[in-house]
Design a protein around this motif. Structure first.
Motif, mmCIF file in Angstrom:
data_model
loop_
_atom_site.group_PDB
_atom_site.id
_atom_site.type_symbol
_atom_site.label_atom_id
_atom_site.label_comp_id
_atom_site.label_asym_id
_atom_site.label_seq_id
_atom_site.Cartn_x
_atom_site.Cartn_y
_atom_site.Cartn_z
ATOM 1 N N TYR A 83 0.650 -1.420 -0.023
ATOM 2 C CA TYR A 83 -0.083 0.000 -0.138
ATOM 3 C C TYR A 83 0.786 1.131 0.122
ATOM 4 C CZ TYR A 83 -4.333 -2.692 1.132
ATOM 5 O OH TYR A 83 -5.327 -3.438 1.025
ATOM 6 N N LYS B 122 -0.348 -4.547 3.689
ATOM 7 C CA LYS B 122 -1.385 -4.886 4.251
ATOM 8 C C LYS B 122 -1.134 -5.923 5.157
ATOM 9 C CE LYS B 122 -6.211 -6.743 3.534
ATOM 10 N NZ LYS B 122 -7.401 -7.140 2.599
ATOM 11 N N LYS C 213 0.843 -5.732 7.314
ATOM 12 C CA LYS C 213 1.461 -4.976 8.561
ATOM 13 C C LYS C 213 2.803 -5.353 8.960
ATOM 14 C CE LYS C 213 -3.084 -5.605 10.808
ATOM 15 N NZ LYS C 213 -3.779 -6.049 12.138
#
Length: 67
Positions: free
Chosen positions: A41, A57, A59
């Motif tokens: 992202y 995404k 993390k």
């Protein structure tokens, strides 16, 4: 997407979990980085243009040394 500080390259993060670096003038794919386990992202070049940082995404934040 992010532009390199010198304006020669563009980096893209993608839903295919990769980060790609392209030569801006020719459109040639220079390198593909793999390592995220989900969509990418966010992406940014370092000020000296030698490092990329990406966030996904999954993390995670990845640091990539450019070839």
């Amino acid at each position: 997407m992010a532009f390199s500080p010198n304006g020669e390259y563009i980096a893209s993060g993608s839903d295919d979990k990769t980060v790609k670096v392209w030569q801006l003038n020719t459109g040639e794919l220079i390198h593909t980085f793999n390592g995220h386990s989900a969509e990418v992202y966010a992406i940014a070049f370092s000020a000296d243009g030698k490092t990329l940082v990406s966030g996904g995404k999954d993390k995670t934040i990845k640091i990539w040394q450019l070839p």
